[in-house]
Write an enzyme that holds these catalytic residues in place. Structure first.
Site, PDB file in Angstrom:
ATOM      1  N   CYS A 102      -3.356  -4.610   3.976  1.00 52.57           N
ATOM      2  CA  CYS A 102      -2.229  -5.406   4.469  1.00 52.57           C
ATOM      3  C   CYS A 102      -2.129  -6.808   3.887  1.00 52.57           C
ATOM      4  O   CYS A 102      -1.245  -7.560   4.262  1.00 52.57           O
ATOM      5  CB  CYS A 102      -2.288  -5.499   5.988  1.00 52.57           C
ATOM      6  SG  CYS A 102      -2.032  -3.913   6.781  1.00 52.57           S
ATOM      7  N   GLU A 159       0.842  -1.191   0.000  1.00 51.98           N
ATOM      8  CA  GLU A 159       0.000   0.000   0.000  1.00 51.98           C
ATOM      9  C   GLU A 159       0.879   1.243   0.000  1.00 51.98           C
ATOM     10  O   GLU A 159       0.433   2.331   0.285  1.00 51.98           O
ATOM     11  CB  GLU A 159      -1.013  -0.011   1.142  1.00 51.98           C
ATOM     12  CG  GLU A 159      -0.459  -0.173   2.527  1.00 51.98           C
ATOM     13  CD  GLU A 159      -1.583  -0.220   3.572  1.00 51.98           C
ATOM     14  OE1 GLU A 159      -2.085  -1.328   3.821  1.00 51.98           O
ATOM     15  OE2 GLU A 159      -1.951   0.831   4.104  1.00 51.98           O
ATOM     16  N   HIS A 205      -1.247 -12.215  10.828  1.00 55.97           N
ATOM     17  CA  HIS A 205      -0.985 -10.803  10.570  1.00 55.97           C
ATOM     18  C   HIS A 205      -0.790 -10.092  11.907  1.00 55.97           C
ATOM     19  O   HIS A 205      -1.450 -10.413  12.888  1.00 55.97           O
ATOM     20  CB  HIS A 205      -2.130 -10.169   9.777  1.00 55.97           C
ATOM     21  CG  HIS A 205      -1.927  -8.687   9.594  1.00 55.97           C
ATOM     22  ND1 HIS A 205      -0.842  -8.178   8.926  1.00 55.97           N
ATOM     23  CD2 HIS A 205      -2.637  -7.610  10.025  1.00 55.97           C
ATOM     24  CE1 HIS A 205      -0.902  -6.856   8.937  1.00 55.97           C
ATOM     25  NE2 HIS A 205      -1.972  -6.481   9.598  1.00 55.97           N
TER      26      HIS A 205
END
Lengths: 359, 136
Positions: free
Chosen positions: A124, A92, A247
């Site tokens: 993400c 990103e 994550h």
């Protein structure tokens, strides 16, 4: 372990595929979270979300960082770059709004011109998206090898909660036939919904987030659903995996979700890098896997689950092969990048991240 | 705007791609199609290992236009393992002092913007202190 079941919702290629090479990159500079607290909260604010985050130097961006991770992956794969049929970069923080990161990375590693190149975006999880696509490209027989990169130089508004954690780093994977792999990807599974937990509008420098909304309905819901569905479909439980990577936007979230899913702190330890490099966004789960592969043994089974705001999770069920031991030392290890460390203060960070308006 | 030049030099700048002389095996950088050693034609591409050492260096405080946002920075004459000597910026020094003879390795980094922040970003080789170089 019970016998794997076939599930129509699993993303499983017709031809078995795996990881033939992998590589990480973490920039040298570190900003301690207490330094952010010193500037914005007078040093108060108990329970900092991490110890410190990695900060890119003045001459680094997602392109240069992807090139280094890609070179590390090539060293481990020991293949000719002209054999790559795709170079895909998920981020990103692509340096250009229009002009691909991927073509420059492909040129730098010598993969051009007979290759697919594209930039991926999904907050993400852009990196794991590219990884699923690479499985598809190789698994369908369209190409022998494909490279998928997840890399970020994450943005956080000065003084915002995200500024403590928005780090820099990521990893590159070369996907190829299972029989050449150092780790076979048994299957992947994706779970997505429209969930407004975090976003950045066009032309805006910093993202906005839905405060506590980023937790339960976003991070926890998607990771839990993806991991649970994957394990049900594969006929596994947390005990069947040697390692797991989730994550990691801060230290607490992956620790909590791991516990909820039945994983122990030991299982997530090698891949939990957020306390020392920060949240590397599209690189976060992916670089956790590079650190885990660096110490994995043949036969180890690994579960990796990414999360991207907006929102979705990709889960991967991976089995390490005998080839791992001969490839681990062919490139710089993730922990070696983490150990190469120069601490900076907030003022230097402000300069390095271009937060000063010079005109 | 120097777009054609940036485009023409991309291979040597991104990947340290030079030439090797088919007659005397001299490694050539930057590529010039004629061997500086034996004078014969040399057009065979050769990718350098990126390993070398600092031959000499200086620190720039008053940087030329386009490089000022990075000042102060160190420029070195780097003697490549394969022979040629090239001029390049050093990067990732942290608090490490530069020394003559210091082993360095090539990395691809942002050099400058072509014009202002609306222009092309120019990437190229720099060198950083060699650390933990993987074998093979």
């Amino acid at each position: 372990m019970t016998t794997p079941q076939t599930s129509p919702t699993l993303l499983k290629p017709a031809k078995p595929v795996g990881i033939v090479g992998y590589g990480a990159y973490v920039p040298r500079y570190r900003l301690p979270a207490k330094e952010v607290a010193r500037v914005w909260t007078g040093g108060k604010g108990a329970g900092l979300p991490i110890k410190e985050k990695a900060v890119p130097g003045l001459d680094e961006d997602v392109i240069t960082m992807s090139i280094e991770a890609a070179r590390n992956a090539m060293l481990r794969a020991q293949i000719d770059p002209h054999e790559l049929r795709a170079v895909w970069v998920g981020s990103e923080s692509h340096p250009y709004a229009v002009k691909p990161t991927s073509t420059l990375v492909a040129e730098a590693i010598g993969a051009v011109p007979n290759t697919q190149a594209a930039d991926w975006e999904f907050a993400c999880k852009a990196g794991t998206e590219a990884l699923v696509a690479a499985m598809g490209l190789v698994g369908s027989g369209m190409g022998h090898y494909a490279m998928a990169i997840g890399m970020d130089t994450a943005q956080g508004k000065p003084g915002d909660a995200l500024e403590y954690t928005a780090g820099a780093g990521g990893g590159a994977y070369i996907v190829g036939p299972a029989e050449e792999s150092l780790a076979v990807i048994n299957a992947s599974y994706s779970y997505v919904t429209d969930t407004p937990d975090f976003w950045r509008r066009e032309y805006q420098k910093y993202p906005e987030h839905g405060m506590r909304f980023t937790g339960e309905p976003a991070y926890f819901k998607h990771i839990t659903e993806a991991a649970t569905h994957m394990m049900e479909a594969m006929g596994t439980t947390a005990k069947d995996y040697k390692w797991a990577i989730f994550h990691q936007p801060n230290t607490k979230f992956p620790q909590r979700v791991a516990g909820q899913l039945g994983f122990t702190p030991e299982q997530i330890a090698p891949g939990l890098l957020v306390p020392v490099i920060g949240n590397t966004y599209a690189g976060a789960a992916i670089i956790g896997l590079t650190a885990t592969l660096d110490l994995a043994q043949p036969g180890d089974r690994i579960l990796m689950v990414s999360f991207g705001s907006g929102a979705g999770s990709d889960a991967f069920d991976i089995t390490v092969t005998d080839r791992i031991t001969e490839r681990q030392s062919l490139a710089t290890k993730t922990q070696e990048y983490i150990a190469r460390r120069t601490e900076i203060d907030y003022a230097t960070y402000v300069r390095y991240r271009g937060k000063l308006a010079m005109r | 705007m120097e777009i054609p030049r940036h485009w023409r030099l991309k291979q040597q700048r991104y990947g340290l791609v030079g030439e090797v002389c088919p007659h005397c095996d001299a490694k050539i950088f930057p590529p010039r199609d004629v061997c500086p050693n034996c004078g014969d034609e040399a057009k065979t591409l050769y990718t350098f290992s990126g390993k070398g050492e600092v031959f000499s260096y200086t620190t720039i405080y008053e940087a030329p236009s386009g490089f000022d946002s990075n000042a102060p920075y160190t420029v070195a004459l780097v003697k490549l393992e394969e022979g040629p000597m090239i001029t390049a910026q050093l990067t990732d020094l942290g608090e490490q002092p530069v020394e003559i003879g210091m082993p360095v390795e090539m990395v691809t980094r942002k050099m400058r913007n072509d014009g202002d922040e609306r222009g092309l970003i120019v990437y190229g080789y720099k060198f950083r202190p060699a650390w933990n170089m993987p074998q093979g």
